[in-house]
Design a protein around this motif. Structure first.
Motif, PDB file in Angstrom:
ATOM      1  N   UNK A 134     -14.143 -67.554 -11.338  1.00  0.00           N
ATOM      2  CA  UNK A 134     -13.328 -66.269 -11.522  1.00  0.00           C
ATOM      3  C   UNK A 134     -12.359 -66.321 -10.394  1.00  0.00           C
ATOM      4  N   UNK A 135     -11.655 -65.333 -10.172  1.00  0.00           N
ATOM      5  CA  UNK A 135     -10.582 -65.027  -8.934  1.00  0.00           C
ATOM      6  C   UNK A 135     -11.264 -65.058  -7.668  1.00  0.00           C
ATOM      7  N   UNK A 136     -12.499 -64.747  -7.553  1.00  0.00           N
ATOM      8  CA  UNK A 136     -13.071 -64.940  -6.185  1.00  0.00           C
ATOM      9  C   UNK A 136     -13.989 -66.089  -5.920  1.00  0.00           C
ATOM     10  N   UNK A 137     -14.308 -66.754  -6.945  1.00  0.00           N
ATOM     11  CA  UNK A 137     -15.077 -68.076  -6.561  1.00  0.00           C
ATOM     12  C   UNK A 137     -14.767 -69.058  -7.744  1.00  0.00           C
ATOM     13  N   UNK A 138     -14.419 -70.184  -7.293  1.00  0.00           N
ATOM     14  CA  UNK A 138     -14.142 -71.265  -8.348  1.00  0.00           C
ATOM     15  C   UNK A 138     -14.796 -72.536  -8.113  1.00  0.00           C
ATOM     16  N   UNK A 176      -3.572 -72.823 -18.296  1.00  0.00           N
ATOM     17  CA  UNK A 176      -4.644 -73.799 -17.383  1.00  0.00           C
ATOM     18  C   UNK A 176      -5.581 -72.734 -16.678  1.00  0.00           C
ATOM     19  N   UNK A 177      -5.649 -71.461 -16.801  1.00  0.00           N
ATOM     20  CA  UNK A 177      -6.498 -70.760 -16.252  1.00  0.00           C
ATOM     21  C   UNK A 177      -8.082 -71.288 -16.378  1.00  0.00           C
ATOM     22  N   UNK A 196     -21.942 -60.945  -8.337  1.00  0.00           N
ATOM     23  CA  UNK A 196     -21.588 -59.407  -8.404  1.00  0.00           C
ATOM     24  C   UNK A 196     -19.905 -59.170  -8.637  1.00  0.00           C
ATOM     25  N   UNK A 197     -19.121 -60.286  -8.406  1.00  0.00           N
ATOM     26  CA  UNK A 197     -17.705 -60.150  -8.750  1.00  0.00           C
ATOM     27  C   UNK A 197     -17.326 -60.482 -10.093  1.00  0.00           C
ATOM     28  N   UNK A 198     -18.215 -60.933 -10.902  1.00  0.00           N
ATOM     29  CA  UNK A 198     -17.780 -61.286 -12.284  1.00  0.00           C
ATOM     30  C   UNK A 198     -17.699 -60.104 -12.988  1.00  0.00           C
ATOM     31  N   UNK A 199     -16.581 -59.714 -13.557  1.00  0.00           N
ATOM     32  CA  UNK A 199     -16.552 -58.450 -14.340  1.00  0.00           C
ATOM     33  C   UNK A 199     -16.988 -58.699 -16.084  1.00  0.00           C
TER      34      UNK A 199
END
Length: 395
Positions: A134-138, A176-177, A196-199
């Motif tokens: 996601x935007x916090x962890x890739x 490309x997301x 916990x950051x995955x919505x």
């Protein structure tokens, strides 16, 4: 209402196998399911009641030596090549009279899946058979150096392909997301870094094991000797030195070792012993109920199978992704990772002994087992697929 669901998947057992129980349930619920895969998956696809649209998979395998990020990028370019040269034309022709209502795909198949979804007006659902992004962890950020020339070249090649269907550069980057607006994660949230950051875009369901046990059975030769299962997967089993090291590590007979070497593989003469049992292939699900620990390459499918049965894992990584997986297990206290510069028969044996006999490790593994088994599994995954179907069917 019956709908048509297409699975676009990179032809690797670790990617494909977790989807079969989901597909079986979808067929049982009255939907039509078509896999876009190479012909060798035909029997397994047929077994779950799905159809197969084939293309000739010609990609190369990973090398036997440790694989770095640049080599993974090169493999990605191979994937892009057969996607544009084989998958796209085969799918366009095969689905011309009956386009799918929904395309389910993983990131390795995003080029063909997202291009064809635009052409057909199909809904999409991305699934993760490995750690999600996601935007916090890739996962990609963990593996690849953004300044690497190989990475830059890979991105340029993907953009070139996307430019053929989307002239707007901003829209090309959006295509490309690393995730979709709806995502299905086939592992427990507790295993996911920064889970916990995955919505609400993500549904974590745990591993989707088949409802029926494997037809092949196995039992230990003695109830008094602990069992270690050793498997390097289908992409990493060329590393003969790892199997030899395992044979040396357990030569004293204190463990009974079961090795799955891969089709056509044999252990070198002089390395076999009564305590070392070798097979070209044997289902993990037949051995893990009797095992105390799994030694593997670090593929997420193998890891989740072990955790499903409450077994700790020693990871002998082959690729950067395997190293990330192993470090995550070590961070959670449910496994150990032995990178190439730390690996020898003594360190391997010490890691196995420590994991199998440490009560705190086993308690943590049991907690992860409970999280995995309570995630909803294939039934919840099938629900998510049905929810992603458009409100009205084609035609």
């Amino acid at each position: 209402m019956s709908r048509h669901v297409a699975f676009f998947i990179f032809p690797d057992y670790g990617h494909v196998n977790p989807t079969f129980e989901v597909a079986r349930l979808l067929v049982e619920r009255g939907h039509r399911v078509t896999y876009v895969l190479s012909p060798d998956y035909g029997p397994a696809v047929e077994a779950v009641g799905a159809s197969l649209l084939t293309f000739p998979a010609t990609r190369r395998r990973l090398s036997a030596a440790h694989v770095d990020a640049d080599q993974i990028t090169e493999l990605g370019l191979d994937i892009l090549g057969y996607t544009t040269g084989e998958v796209l034309p085969a799918a366009r022709a095969g689905f011309a009279a009956d386009p799918p209502d929904l395309i389910v795909y993983e990131f390795e198949s995003f080029v063909s899946a997202r291009i064809l979804a635009r052409e057909w007006g199909s809904a999409t659902l991305q699934f993760f058979p490995y750690l999600a992004s996601n935007e916090q962890w890739s996962l990609h950020a963990e593996i690849f150096d953004p300044d690497s020339p190989a990475v830059h070249h890979g991105v340029e090649e993907i953009l070139r392909v996307l430019a053929e269907v989307e002239p707007d550069p901003a829209a090309q980057w959006a295509m490309m997301a690393p995730q979709d607006t709806r995502n299905l994660v086939l592992l427990p949230r507790a295993l996911q870094p920064k889970g916990e950051t995955f919505d609400e875009r993500y549904t974590f369901v745990g591993h989707c094991l088949p409802a029926t046990p494997p037809a092949v059975t196995w039992s230990p030769p003695s109830p008094d000797v602990a069992v270690a299962l050793v498997s390097m997967g289908t992409e990493s089993n060329e590393r003969e030195h790892v199997f030899h090291m395992c044979a040396e590590a357990f030569a004293d007979g204190a463990w009974h070792v079961v090795m799955t070497l891969g089709r056509g593989k044999r252990l070198a003469a002089g390395l076999s012993a009564p305590s070392v049992e070798t097979h070209e292939w044997l289902p993990h699900l037949a051995v893990l109920p009797h095992a105390a620990v799994l030694v593997c390459h670090g593929g997420m499918g193998s890891i989740l199978e072990a955790l499903y049965f409450g077994r700790p894992v020693v990871v002998v990584p082959h690729t950067p992704e395997h190293l990330v997986n192993g470090r995550r297990l070590q961070e959670l206290g449910i496994g150990r990772v032995l990178p190439p510069d730390e690996l020898d028969s003594a360190s391997l044996r010490a890691a196995v002994d420590a994991l199998a006999h440490d009560p705190q490790t086993l308690r943590r593994v049991a907690a992860m087992q409970a999280a995995l088994r309570s995630g909803g599994g294939a039934a919840l995954a099938a629900d998510v697929v049905e929810q992603a179907l458009p409100a009205t069917a084609r035609g």
